[in-house]
Design a protein around this motif. Structure first.
Motif, mmCIF file in Angstrom:
data_model
loop_
_atom_site.group_PDB
_atom_site.id
_atom_site.type_symbol
_atom_site.label_atom_id
_atom_site.label_comp_id
_atom_site.label_asym_id
_atom_site.label_seq_id
_atom_site.Cartn_x
_atom_site.Cartn_y
_atom_site.Cartn_z
ATOM 1 N N UNK A 28 1.017 -1.190 0.124
ATOM 2 C CA UNK A 28 0.072 -0.035 0.084
ATOM 3 C C UNK A 28 0.914 1.339 -0.029
ATOM 4 N N UNK A 29 2.049 1.183 0.726
ATOM 5 C CA UNK A 29 2.738 2.516 0.876
ATOM 6 C C UNK A 29 3.532 2.436 -0.408
ATOM 7 N N UNK A 60 3.232 5.847 -3.073
ATOM 8 C CA UNK A 60 4.440 6.503 -3.596
ATOM 9 C C UNK A 60 4.513 6.571 -5.058
ATOM 10 N N UNK A 61 4.033 5.522 -5.534
ATOM 11 C CA UNK A 61 4.360 5.551 -7.278
ATOM 12 C C UNK A 61 2.942 6.412 -7.692
ATOM 13 N N UNK A 62 1.823 6.420 -7.187
ATOM 14 C CA UNK A 62 0.731 7.400 -7.698
ATOM 15 C C UNK A 62 0.936 8.475 -7.453
ATOM 16 N N UNK A 63 1.577 9.061 -6.206
ATOM 17 C CA UNK A 63 2.160 10.418 -5.977
ATOM 18 C C UNK A 63 3.230 11.137 -6.908
ATOM 19 N N UNK A 64 4.216 10.129 -7.261
ATOM 20 C CA UNK A 64 5.263 10.375 -8.120
ATOM 21 C C UNK A 64 4.486 10.614 -9.424
#
Length: 137
Positions: free
Chosen positions: A5-6, A10-14
């Motif tokens: 989940x983390x 992080x991937x979607x935020x980037x």
């Protein structure tokens, strides 16, 4: 599960932050160019060369007293007097030099007050508990 989940977060935020990059916008909007600079018009010499230079230390003619500006904004400048007002002023004549001193004197009667009003003004102060009404009949 928690690491996945983390990592997904992080991937979607980037990915979302990469849309703000220089390559293009998220919705392909047209934005103004903040670095575009326009040139100012060149200075022009006025055609009237008979202008006198200003006196050093003299107030600028375009500078107006702030009090006058406020009165102008609030009341729109002086209004012309009506014919009736002008006639009353002309008939009243000039006032005495010490009129304010004599009017401010407590012994001076400036208005012809009737006896009823004079009694009301001369009545002692109180809460009115002893007040009585007299109806003439």
């Amino acid at each position: 599960m928690r690491k996945a989940a983390t990592l997904c977060l992080l991937v979607s935020g980037a990915g979302l932050l990469s849309a703000c990059g220089a390559g293009g916008s998220l919705f392909n909007r047209v934005r103004p160019d903040e670095f575009a600079v326009t040139r100012q018009a060149p200075l022009v010499v006025p055609p009237d060369f008979a202008l006198t230079p200003p006196n050093p230390g003299a107030p600028r003619p375009q500078d107006v007293d702030s009090g006058k500006q406020a009165l102008e904004a609030l009341f729109g400048g002086p209004a012309p007097r009506s014919a009736v007002e002008t006639d009353v002023i002309n008939r009243s004549g000039a006032s005495a030099a010490g009129i304010r001193s004599s009017v401010g004197d407590p012994d001076t009667r400036t208005v012809a007050k009737g006896s009823g009003l004079r009694d009301i003004l001369a009545a002692p102060q109180g809460d009115g508990a002893e007040a009585q009404a007299n109806i003439p009949g």
